[in-house]
Write a protein that holds these residues in place. Sequence first.
Motif, PDB file in Angstrom:
ATOM      1  N   ARG A 123      26.721  38.195  37.105  1.00  0.00           N
ATOM      2  CA  ARG A 123      27.992  38.062  38.039  1.00  0.00           C
ATOM      3  C   ARG A 123      29.182  38.122  37.314  1.00  0.00           C
ATOM      4  O   ARG A 123      30.174  38.729  37.466  1.00  0.00           O
ATOM      5  CB  ARG A 123      27.709  36.749  38.736  1.00  0.00           C
ATOM      6  N   GLY A 126      29.657  41.294  34.638  1.00  0.00           N
ATOM      7  CA  GLY A 126      30.256  42.468  35.470  1.00  0.00           C
ATOM      8  C   GLY A 126      31.325  42.518  35.960  1.00  0.00           C
ATOM      9  O   GLY A 126      32.126  43.618  36.691  1.00  0.00           O
ATOM     10  N   ARG A 127      32.253  41.417  35.825  1.00  0.00           N
ATOM     11  CA  ARG A 127      33.472  41.589  36.460  1.00  0.00           C
ATOM     12  C   ARG A 127      34.630  42.475  35.698  1.00  0.00           C
ATOM     13  O   ARG A 127      34.450  42.438  34.481  1.00  0.00           O
ATOM     14  CB  ARG A 127      34.149  40.041  36.551  1.00  0.00           C
ATOM     15  N   ARG A 128      35.268  42.990  36.313  1.00  0.00           N
ATOM     16  CA  ARG A 128      36.423  43.746  35.759  1.00  0.00           C
ATOM     17  C   ARG A 128      37.791  43.549  36.764  1.00  0.00           C
ATOM     18  O   ARG A 128      38.043  43.537  37.700  1.00  0.00           O
ATOM     19  CB  ARG A 128      36.202  45.323  36.014  1.00  0.00           C
ATOM     20  N   HIS A 139      33.657  44.601  40.408  1.00  0.00           N
ATOM     21  CA  HIS A 139      32.469  44.338  39.608  1.00  0.00           C
ATOM     22  C   HIS A 139      31.633  45.744  39.744  1.00  0.00           C
ATOM     23  O   HIS A 139      31.731  46.605  40.415  1.00  0.00           O
ATOM     24  CB  HIS A 139      31.529  43.369  40.366  1.00  0.00           C
ATOM     25  N   TYR A 142      28.708  44.853  42.224  1.00  0.00           N
ATOM     26  CA  TYR A 142      28.675  44.274  43.669  1.00  0.00           C
ATOM     27  C   TYR A 142      30.018  44.957  44.156  1.00  0.00           C
ATOM     28  O   TYR A 142      30.185  44.880  45.356  1.00  0.00           O
ATOM     29  CB  TYR A 142      28.598  42.849  43.450  1.00  0.00           C
ATOM     30  N   GLN A 160      37.626  43.858  30.936  1.00  0.00           N
ATOM     31  CA  GLN A 160      36.759  42.919  30.876  1.00  0.00           C
ATOM     32  C   GLN A 160      37.163  41.745  30.178  1.00  0.00           C
ATOM     33  O   GLN A 160      37.613  41.931  28.965  1.00  0.00           O
ATOM     34  CB  GLN A 160      35.468  43.121  30.491  1.00  0.00           C
ATOM     35  N   ASP A 164      34.583  36.623  29.636  1.00  0.00           N
ATOM     36  CA  ASP A 164      33.635  37.364  30.830  1.00  0.00           C
ATOM     37  C   ASP A 164      32.597  38.069  29.937  1.00  0.00           C
ATOM     38  O   ASP A 164      31.588  38.463  30.541  1.00  0.00           O
ATOM     39  CB  ASP A 164      34.272  38.188  31.776  1.00  0.00           C
TER      40      ASP A 164
END
Length: 219
Positions: A123, A126-128, A139, A142, A160, A164
Motif C-alpha cells: 500500500r 506503491g503510492r505516487r 498508486h 490500486y 515516490q 514511502d
Amino acid sequence: MRIVLVGPPGAGKGTQAAYLAKNLAIPHISTGDLFRANISQGTPLGLKAKEYMSAGQLVPDSVTIGMAEDRMDQEDAAGGFLLDGFPRNIGQAEALDAYLSGKGLRLDAVLDLEVPEDEVVKRIAGRRICRADSSHVFHVIYNQPRTEGVCDVCGGELYQRDDDREDTVRKRLEVYHSETEPIIDYYKAQGLVVTISALGKVAEVTQRAMEALPSRDAS
C-alpha cells in the motif's frame, strides 16, 4: 463513546478515523493535527515541540500528553472522542488512563486495525504523489494514472516520497512493533481491544468497525 484507534502504518487509520468519528458524532483527535495546531498557534506546548523538532530530536511524551489532554478538555470532546496516533506507547497509554480516571471516565474500546505486513508495504511503497499538488495521490496497483508517471488531474510529475520507499516502510513497521504494538496487549488486559480486518473497501472496513464497537455510551 471514547475510542483509541491503533494499527500499523498503511492500515488506513486516518481514513477510518474520519468516517467513524462522523458516524459516531465525536471529534477525531489525531496526533498530527495536535502538533500542527499547537505549533501554528504558538502555544507553550507547541513552542516546546518545535524546539525539539528543529533540533532533530523526538518530542518528549510529556509534551504530546499535554497536547492530548488539552484537546480532550475542550467542550466538543465532553461526550467522547476518537484518538488516532495517541497513545503511541505504554507510557502514553498509562497517562491516558490516569487522565480519564481522574475525571471518572474510561475508554469504551480500542479498535485494532489488522493488516498483513506485506499488504502494508504494498500500500505505502506503491503510492505516487504529484509534485505540483500533493493532494493528488495515485498508486501503481490500486489507482493507476492514465499515463505512467503523470498526474491525471494537472499533468504534474508523479514521484515516490522517501518516506514511502520499501526500506523506510519496513523501518517504520519495526518501530510500530517495538513501541506501539505493546499497547494492544496492555489494553487487552483491560478487555478493551476489538480487532477487525482492515482489508477491503473503505466502506466495508467502516461497517465492520461500527458493528464491532460496543453500543453503550460511557459519557
